[in-house]
Design a protein around this motif. Structure first.
Motif, short mmCIF file in Angstrom:
data_model
loop_
_atom_site.label_atom_id
_atom_site.label_comp_id
_atom_site.label_asym_id
_atom_site.label_seq_id
_atom_site.Cartn_x
_atom_site.Cartn_y
_atom_site.Cartn_z
N GLY A 205 8.54 1.17 -11.08
CA GLY A 205 10.01 0.79 -11.25
C GLY A 205 10.50 0.62 -9.73
O GLY A 205 10.02 0.84 -8.73
N LYS A 206 11.84 -0.07 -9.82
CA LYS A 206 12.62 -0.35 -8.66
C LYS A 206 12.88 1.34 -8.24
O LYS A 206 12.89 2.11 -9.01
N GLY A 207 13.12 1.50 -6.92
CA GLY A 207 13.32 2.83 -6.57
C GLY A 207 14.38 2.85 -5.42
O GLY A 207 14.58 1.66 -4.86
N VAL A 208 14.36 3.95 -4.81
CA VAL A 208 15.20 4.31 -3.52
C VAL A 208 14.49 4.83 -2.71
O VAL A 208 13.67 5.84 -3.20
N THR A 209 14.47 4.47 -1.35
CA THR A 209 13.65 5.18 -0.56
C THR A 209 14.47 5.81 0.65
O THR A 209 15.41 5.03 1.08
N LEU A 210 14.28 7.08 0.99
CA LEU A 210 15.29 7.97 1.82
C LEU A 210 14.60 8.64 3.02
O LEU A 210 13.67 9.18 2.89
N SER A 211 15.37 8.43 4.30
CA SER A 211 14.78 9.18 5.40
C SER A 211 15.06 10.62 4.98
O SER A 211 15.80 10.90 4.06
N GLN B 121 0.84 -1.04 -0.07
CA GLN B 121 -0.20 -0.01 0.12
C GLN B 121 0.87 1.23 0.07
O GLN B 121 1.98 1.19 0.81
N PHE B 122 0.34 2.11 -0.80
CA PHE B 122 1.30 3.58 -0.74
C PHE B 122 0.27 4.65 -1.02
O PHE B 122 -0.61 4.46 -1.73
N GLU B 123 0.76 5.71 -0.41
CA GLU B 123 0.06 6.98 -0.78
C GLU B 123 1.05 8.24 -1.07
O GLU B 123 1.89 8.46 -0.26
N ILE B 124 0.94 8.76 -2.08
CA ILE B 124 2.12 9.86 -2.44
C ILE B 124 1.35 11.06 -1.80
O ILE B 124 0.25 11.56 -2.05
N LYS B 125 2.13 11.29 -0.89
CA LYS B 125 1.73 12.69 0.04
C LYS B 125 2.04 13.96 -0.77
O LYS B 125 1.27 15.14 -0.42
N GLU B 126 3.12 13.97 -1.40
CA GLU B 126 3.59 14.99 -2.04
C GLU B 126 4.45 14.78 -2.99
O GLU B 126 5.31 14.04 -3.09
N THR B 127 4.16 15.34 -4.32
CA THR B 127 5.06 15.29 -5.31
C THR B 127 6.12 16.46 -5.36
O THR B 127 5.52 17.49 -5.60
N ILE B 128 7.38 16.11 -5.33
CA ILE B 128 8.29 17.17 -5.07
C ILE B 128 8.85 17.55 -6.56
O ILE B 128 9.00 18.71 -6.68
N GLY B 129 9.28 16.65 -7.31
CA GLY B 129 9.61 17.00 -8.66
C GLY B 129 9.77 15.69 -9.56
O GLY B 129 10.07 14.68 -9.22
N VAL B 130 9.91 15.82 -11.04
CA VAL B 130 10.13 15.12 -12.05
C VAL B 130 11.38 15.16 -12.61
O VAL B 130 11.74 16.49 -12.77
N LEU B 131 11.98 14.26 -12.12
CA LEU B 131 13.47 14.24 -12.86
C LEU B 131 13.88 13.96 -14.27
O LEU B 131 14.58 14.42 -14.97
N SER B 132 13.00 13.06 -14.91
CA SER B 132 12.82 12.74 -16.46
C SER B 132 11.76 12.29 -16.78
O SER B 132 10.78 11.61 -15.98
N GLU B 133 11.31 11.78 -18.00
CA GLU B 133 10.26 11.33 -18.72
C GLU B 133 10.64 10.37 -19.88
O GLU B 133 11.47 10.98 -20.80
N SER B 134 10.30 9.20 -19.98
CA SER B 134 10.88 8.47 -21.12
C SER B 134 9.65 8.75 -22.12
O SER B 134 8.56 9.16 -22.01
N PRO B 135 10.03 8.17 -23.38
CA PRO B 135 9.14 8.46 -24.51
C PRO B 135 7.66 7.62 -24.18
O PRO B 135 6.64 8.16 -24.83
N LYS B 136 7.89 6.53 -23.35
CA LYS B 136 6.29 5.88 -23.21
C LYS B 136 5.45 6.70 -22.06
O LYS B 136 4.45 6.16 -21.65
N GLY B 137 6.04 7.77 -21.50
CA GLY B 137 5.25 8.52 -20.47
C GLY B 137 5.48 8.27 -19.15
O GLY B 137 5.38 8.85 -18.27
N TRP B 138 6.47 7.30 -18.95
CA TRP B 138 7.02 7.06 -17.33
C TRP B 138 7.68 8.15 -16.75
O TRP B 138 8.63 8.55 -17.91
N ILE C 243 6.39 9.68 0.23
CA ILE C 243 5.41 8.59 0.06
C ILE C 243 5.10 7.96 1.33
O ILE C 243 6.36 7.85 2.04
N SER C 244 4.13 7.55 1.80
CA SER C 244 3.75 6.57 3.11
C SER C 244 3.58 5.11 2.37
O SER C 244 2.64 4.98 1.68
N TRP C 245 4.42 4.42 2.91
CA TRP C 245 4.26 3.02 2.43
C TRP C 245 3.67 2.26 3.46
O TRP C 245 4.38 2.33 4.80
N ASN C 246 2.68 1.38 3.22
CA ASN C 246 2.12 0.64 4.25
C ASN C 246 1.60 1.26 5.51
O ASN C 246 1.77 0.87 6.63
N GLU C 247 1.14 2.65 5.22
CA GLU C 247 0.65 3.45 6.12
C GLU C 247 1.72 3.79 7.38
O GLU C 247 1.18 4.01 8.40
#
Length: 73
Positions: free
Chosen positions: A51-57, A5-22, A29-33
């Motif tokens: 996709g795979k990512g990295v989560t940081l405090s 479960q996840f909830e995007i609390k705030e979108t801070i910024g877009v770093l890039s965009e692929s031709p397919k729109g990703w 993000i809050s993961w599993n509440e």
């Protein structure tokens, strides 16, 4: 495998965009509440797939900022 479960609390910024729109995004993000963490990963246009990512405090993100600030390009 259990659903994540996840909830995007705030979108801070877009770093890039692929031709397919990703988009590679930095979000809060809050993961599993649990307490929200900063997260960098690719998302489908409707945010239903990721996709795979990295989560940081907050402390790790601040350290990353400091490390990046010391780079010369």
């Amino acid at each position: 495998m259990a659903d994540i479960q996840f909830e995007i609390k705030e979108t801070i910024g877009v770093l890039s965009e692929s031709p397919k729109g990703w988009k590679k995004e930095l979000n809060l993000i809050s993961w599993n509440e649990k307490e929200p963490k900063y997260d960098i990963r690719e998302w489908s246009p409707d945010h239903t797939k990721m996709g795979k990512g990295v989560t940081l405090s907050k402390e790790e993100l601040e350290k990353l900022r400091d490390v990046l600030g010391g780079l010369s390009f």
